[in-house]
Design a protein around this motif. Structure first.
Motif, PDB file in Angstrom:
ATOM      1  N   SER A  82       7.605  68.401  46.878  1.00 29.58           N
ATOM      2  CA  SER A  82       8.969  67.925  46.813  1.00 29.58           C
ATOM      3  C   SER A  82       8.970  66.578  46.363  1.00 29.58           C
ATOM      4  O   SER A  82       9.877  66.136  45.709  1.00 29.58           O
ATOM      5  N   GLN A  83       7.846  65.726  46.422  1.00 27.44           N
ATOM      6  CA  GLN A  83       7.641  64.403  46.036  1.00 27.44           C
ATOM      7  C   GLN A  83       6.495  64.382  45.172  1.00 27.44           C
ATOM      8  O   GLN A  83       5.175  64.748  45.859  1.00 27.44           O
ATOM      9  N   ILE A  84       6.201  63.665  44.004  1.00 26.24           N
ATOM     10  CA  ILE A  84       5.082  63.655  43.061  1.00 26.24           C
ATOM     11  C   ILE A  84       5.085  62.017  42.509  1.00 26.24           C
ATOM     12  O   ILE A  84       6.028  61.507  42.050  1.00 26.24           O
ATOM     13  N   SER A  85       3.930  61.596  42.843  1.00 26.28           N
ATOM     14  CA  SER A  85       3.645  60.118  42.489  1.00 26.28           C
ATOM     15  C   SER A  85       2.463  60.079  41.774  1.00 26.28           C
ATOM     16  O   SER A  85       1.672  60.989  41.975  1.00 26.28           O
ATOM     17  N   VAL A  86       2.231  59.133  40.787  1.00 32.68           N
ATOM     18  CA  VAL A  86       1.170  58.868  40.067  1.00 32.68           C
ATOM     19  C   VAL A  86       0.576  57.375  40.433  1.00 32.68           C
ATOM     20  O   VAL A  86       1.433  56.260  40.236  1.00 32.68           O
ATOM     21  N   LEU A  87      -0.563  57.120  40.862  1.00 32.26           N
ATOM     22  CA  LEU A  87      -1.020  55.791  40.999  1.00 32.26           C
ATOM     23  C   LEU A  87      -2.356  55.490  39.936  1.00 32.26           C
ATOM     24  O   LEU A  87      -2.811  56.221  39.553  1.00 32.26           O
ATOM     25  N   ASP A  88      -2.231  54.206  39.321  1.00 35.03           N
ATOM     26  CA  ASP A  88      -2.924  53.705  38.556  1.00 35.03           C
ATOM     27  C   ASP A  88      -3.213  52.342  38.460  1.00 35.03           C
ATOM     28  O   ASP A  88      -2.263  51.633  39.312  1.00 35.03           O
ATOM     29  N   TYR A  89      -4.174  51.835  38.024  1.00 36.62           N
ATOM     30  CA  TYR A  89      -4.602  50.249  38.117  1.00 36.62           C
ATOM     31  C   TYR A  89      -3.481  49.331  37.047  1.00 36.62           C
ATOM     32  O   TYR A  89      -3.139  48.331  37.376  1.00 36.62           O
ATOM     33  N   SER A  90      -2.698  50.250  36.191  1.00 34.16           N
ATOM     34  CA  SER A  90      -1.585  49.640  35.475  1.00 34.16           C
ATOM     35  C   SER A  90      -0.475  50.469  34.957  1.00 34.16           C
ATOM     36  O   SER A  90      -0.767  51.722  35.275  1.00 34.16           O
ATOM     37  N   GLY A  91       0.393  50.105  34.561  1.00 32.52           N
ATOM     38  CA  GLY A  91       1.445  50.935  33.973  1.00 32.52           C
ATOM     39  C   GLY A  91       1.585  51.438  32.713  1.00 32.52           C
ATOM     40  O   GLY A  91       2.290  52.114  32.343  1.00 32.52           O
ATOM     41  N   PHE A  92       0.365  51.464  32.085  1.00 31.74           N
ATOM     42  CA  PHE A  92       0.310  51.924  30.527  1.00 31.74           C
ATOM     43  C   PHE A  92       0.481  53.393  30.427  1.00 31.74           C
ATOM     44  O   PHE A  92       0.925  53.687  29.399  1.00 31.74           O
ATOM     45  N   ASP A  93       0.223  54.242  31.453  1.00 34.71           N
ATOM     46  CA  ASP A  93       0.475  55.557  31.226  1.00 34.71           C
ATOM     47  C   ASP A  93       1.392  56.122  31.928  1.00 34.71           C
ATOM     48  O   ASP A  93       1.480  57.276  32.256  1.00 34.71           O
ATOM     49  N   GLY A  94       2.332  55.347  32.682  1.00 33.74           N
ATOM     50  CA  GLY A  94       3.661  55.703  33.109  1.00 33.74           C
ATOM     51  C   GLY A  94       3.339  55.999  34.720  1.00 33.74           C
ATOM     52  O   GLY A  94       4.270  56.660  35.356  1.00 33.74           O
ATOM     53  N   ALA A  95       2.342  55.025  35.297  1.00 32.60           N
ATOM     54  CA  ALA A  95       2.050  55.432  36.655  1.00 32.60           C
ATOM     55  C   ALA A  95       3.382  54.730  37.460  1.00 32.60           C
ATOM     56  O   ALA A  95       3.915  53.750  36.937  1.00 32.60           O
ATOM     57  N   ASP A  96       3.702  55.081  38.717  1.00 27.31           N
ATOM     58  CA  ASP A  96       4.967  54.572  39.434  1.00 27.31           C
ATOM     59  C   ASP A  96       4.338  53.830  40.523  1.00 27.31           C
ATOM     60  O   ASP A  96       5.072  52.905  41.302  1.00 27.31           O
ATOM     61  N   ILE A  97       3.115  53.903  40.874  1.00 29.46           N
ATOM     62  CA  ILE A  97       2.383  53.062  41.846  1.00 29.46           C
ATOM     63  C   ILE A  97       1.190  52.289  41.231  1.00 29.46           C
ATOM     64  O   ILE A  97       0.429  52.965  40.606  1.00 29.46           O
TER      65      ILE A  97
END
Length: 253
Positions: A82-97
Motif C-alpha cells: 500500500s506504500q512504496i518509498s525509494v531511498l537513495d543518497y541523492s534525488g537524481f533518480d527520483g528518490a523520495d527519501i
C-alpha cells in the motif's frame, strides 16, 4: 541490477509463501526490465495472484516505456503493498527519501518503519557494507523482511563488491535473523529474454566449482530473511567455512 527475471521470480515465490502488504522500501530506484505480459507469466509460474485493479503505469525511463516495461509502483502495488518509498543518497533518480547508507545510524523517523526492504542491486555500490546492512536492520519493523539481490560472480567493476552467499548466511546467523531462503541465480548478460537457473544455497554445496570452475555466465545471490525480536544488525560474523573447521572459533569476531 534492478528487477529482472533472476531476482523477480524468487521475490514472487516469497510472496506466495508469505504474502506482501504494508510498507515497502526500495534501496535505489526500482527499474523494471519486463512488460505486463512477462510479469503475468512470472506470477503464474510462482502461483501469485496479481491485483489487476492497479492502474498500469509504464517506466519513468523513456526507452523502457517504449518497450512497455512497467513502473515499480505498478509492480509492487499489484503484489499487495500500500506504500512504496525509494531511498537513495541523492534525488537524481527520483528518490523520495535521501540518506547515505554509508552512515552508521539512520534518521529516527526511519527506524522500524518498513514491512519489507528490497535491495535489488544497490548495496554493492555502497562502500561501507556493514553499515548498510545495519541500516537495513534498523529501518525494518520486527517481523519485517529484508530481500537482498547481490552480484556474486562475473560482474567485473560493476560495483565495489561481488558478494558471496556465505556473507548473507553467516551474517544472518550471527545476528539471529530468520532465514526464509538463500538462492544462487545463474543467468546471462541477455537476462531480459534468456532463461536463468536457480539453486538453493547450502554451505559447501558449491565447493567443487569454487576455484575457477564456473562457466562464463553471471551469478547472483538472492536472499530473504525476517527480523525477529532478538535480531541484531551489527554483529560481525566468523566466516562459516572456518567456523565449521574450527567450531571453537564460532561467535568470535
Amino acid at each position: 541490477m534492478g528487477f529482472v527475471r533472476g531476482n523477480m521470480i524468487p521475490l514472487l515465490k516469497e510472496c506466495k509463501q508469505r504474502p506482501f502488504g504494508g510498507s515497502l522500501l526500495l534501496l535505489g530506484q526500482g527499474d523494471i526490465y519486463f512488460d505486463m505480459s512477462t510479469f503475468r507469466s512470472f506470477a503464474a509460474l510462482a502461483g501469485v495472484h496479481l491485483n489487476e485493479s492497479v492502474p498500469l503505469r509504464l517506466s519513468h525511463i523513456p526507452a523502457f516505456a517504449e518497450k512497455g516495461y512497467l513502473h515499480c509502483e505498478t509492480v509492487f502495488r499489484m503484489l499487495g503493498f500500500s506504500q512504496i518509498s525509494v531511498l537513495d543518497y541523492s534525488g537524481f533518480d527520483g528518490a523520495d527519501i535521501l540518506f547515505d547508507l554509508n552512515k552508521s545510524n539512520v534518521p529516527k523517523e526511519l527506524e522500524g518503519n518498513y514491512d519489507v526492504i528490497i535491495d535489488h542491486g544497490t548495496l554493492e555500490h555502497v562502500f561501507h557494507y556493514p553499515n548498510a546492512l545495519n541500516n537495513v536492520f534498523q529501518m525494518l519493523k520486527v517481523g519485517g523482511r529484508a530481500v537482498f539481490s547481490a552480484p556474486s560472480g562475473n560482474f567485473f567493476d560493476h560495483g565495489f563488491y561481488m558478494l558471496q552467499p556465505t556473507l548473507f548466511a553467516d551474517w544472518f546467523a550471527a545476528n539471529q535473523w530468520q532465514v526464509e531462503s538463500i538462492q544462487i541465480v545463474q543467468f546471462t548478460p541477455n537476462q531480459e529474454i534468456e532463461p536463468c537457473f536457480f539453486a538453493d544455497y547450502e554451505p559447501g554445496l558449491f565447493d567443487s566449482v569454487s576455484y575457477g570452475k564456473l562457466d562464463n555466465k553471471l551469478y547472483a545471490t538472492v536472499s530473504v530473511a525476517t527480523k525477529t525480536e532478538v535480531t541484531t544488525g551489527d554483529i560481525c560474523p566468523q566466516q562459516g567455512t572456518y567456523a565449521r573447521q574450527k567450531p571453537w572459533l564460532a561467535g568470535t569476531k
